[in-house]
Structures are given as C-alpha cells and as structure tokens.
Scaffold this motif. Sequence first.
Motif, PDB file in Angstrom:
ATOM      1  N   ARG A  47      13.872   8.662 -19.947  1.00  0.00           N
ATOM      2  CA  ARG A  47      14.225   7.312 -19.506  1.00  0.00           C
ATOM      3  C   ARG A  47      13.953   7.158 -18.007  1.00  0.00           C
ATOM      4  O   ARG A  47      13.442   6.128 -17.555  1.00  0.00           O
ATOM      5  N   GLU A  48      14.242   8.188 -17.215  1.00  0.00           N
ATOM      6  CA  GLU A  48      13.990   8.129 -15.775  1.00  0.00           C
ATOM      7  C   GLU A  48      12.494   7.995 -15.488  1.00  0.00           C
ATOM      8  O   GLU A  48      12.092   7.229 -14.616  1.00  0.00           O
ATOM      9  N   TYR A  49      11.669   8.753 -16.228  1.00  0.00           N
ATOM     10  CA  TYR A  49      10.221   8.671 -16.027  1.00  0.00           C
ATOM     11  C   TYR A  49       9.706   7.285 -16.423  1.00  0.00           C
ATOM     12  O   TYR A  49       8.876   6.699 -15.729  1.00  0.00           O
ATOM     13  N   HIS A  50      10.197   6.765 -17.526  1.00  0.00           N
ATOM     14  CA  HIS A  50       9.844   5.413 -17.973  1.00  0.00           C
ATOM     15  C   HIS A  50      10.153   4.407 -16.869  1.00  0.00           C
ATOM     16  O   HIS A  50       9.326   3.571 -16.512  1.00  0.00           O
ATOM     17  N   ASP A  51      11.363   4.492 -16.323  1.00  0.00           N
ATOM     18  CA  ASP A  51      11.767   3.558 -15.279  1.00  0.00           C
ATOM     19  C   ASP A  51      10.886   3.699 -14.037  1.00  0.00           C
ATOM     20  O   ASP A  51      10.523   2.703 -13.405  1.00  0.00           O
ATOM     21  N   PHE A  52      10.520   4.943 -13.696  1.00  0.00           N
ATOM     22  CA  PHE A  52       9.633   5.182 -12.563  1.00  0.00           C
ATOM     23  C   PHE A  52       8.262   4.551 -12.815  1.00  0.00           C
ATOM     24  O   PHE A  52       7.734   3.832 -11.965  1.00  0.00           O
ATOM     25  N   ARG A  53       7.699   4.781 -13.995  1.00  0.00           N
ATOM     26  CA  ARG A  53       6.370   4.252 -14.312  1.00  0.00           C
ATOM     27  C   ARG A  53       6.343   2.728 -14.315  1.00  0.00           C
ATOM     28  O   ARG A  53       5.337   2.125 -13.965  1.00  0.00           O
ATOM     29  N   LEU A  54       7.447   2.116 -14.708  1.00  0.00           N
ATOM     30  CA  LEU A  54       7.485   0.652 -14.765  1.00  0.00           C
ATOM     31  C   LEU A  54       7.968   0.026 -13.458  1.00  0.00           C
ATOM     32  O   LEU A  54       8.143  -1.183 -13.372  1.00  0.00           O
ATOM     33  N   GLY A  55       8.197   0.856 -12.454  1.00  0.00           N
ATOM     34  CA  GLY A  55       8.506   0.344 -11.125  1.00  0.00           C
ATOM     35  C   GLY A  55       9.957   0.005 -10.857  1.00  0.00           C
ATOM     36  O   GLY A  55      10.260  -0.628  -9.858  1.00  0.00           O
ATOM     37  N   THR A  56      10.861   0.428 -11.734  1.00  0.00           N
ATOM     38  CA  THR A  56      12.271   0.132 -11.500  1.00  0.00           C
ATOM     39  C   THR A  56      13.019   1.315 -10.885  1.00  0.00           C
ATOM     40  O   THR A  56      14.211   1.247 -10.668  1.00  0.00           O
ATOM     41  N   MET A  57      12.289   2.393 -10.589  1.00  0.00           N
ATOM     42  CA  MET A  57      12.855   3.577  -9.938  1.00  0.00           C
ATOM     43  C   MET A  57      11.869   3.988  -8.846  1.00  0.00           C
ATOM     44  O   MET A  57      10.660   4.059  -9.084  1.00  0.00           O
ATOM     45  N   GLU A  58      12.363   4.248  -7.649  1.00  0.00           N
ATOM     46  CA  GLU A  58      11.479   4.470  -6.507  1.00  0.00           C
ATOM     47  C   GLU A  58      10.761   5.815  -6.541  1.00  0.00           C
ATOM     48  O   GLU A  58       9.565   5.890  -6.303  1.00  0.00           O
TER      49      GLU A  58
END
Length: 73
Positions: A47-58
Amino acid sequence: SIKSTYLRKDELIDLTDRQLPGKQIEWLKRNGWKFAISASGHPKVSREYHDFRLGTMENEPDDRKSLTFRTGQ
C-alpha cells in the motif's frame, strides 16, 4: 477498520484493469511496479508503494523493511 499492508484484490483490479492474477502480473511488470507473488500466485503490492507511485506519498518506502519486491525487468 485497519487497512492491510497490501492492496486488496479489488484494488489490484482497479489499478490494473485486469481480473486475472496472471494479467495483473503482466501489467505490473510492463509498468515497472514492484511487487511480490503470494503462494497462491496473486501479486502483492505494498500500500505504501502504491501511494508513492500515485504521488500521495513523498518518499519511496524502504523495501528492506518488508518483503523483497521485484520488478518485471
């Protein structure tokens, strides 16, 4: 409710637009996503990687703290 560490099956379908695990894996490889494959043959995306790839995690998550992920390269 507590969110899973990994995307749920319906979330993987939403991400890849593919129903079958083999087709999801093809999509993930083609698009350079990091993932693991479960014992049942389903892709597991953090989930963290997904969020990173979609730009919601720095910052990109540290893979060493979880599963060893691979790309389709």
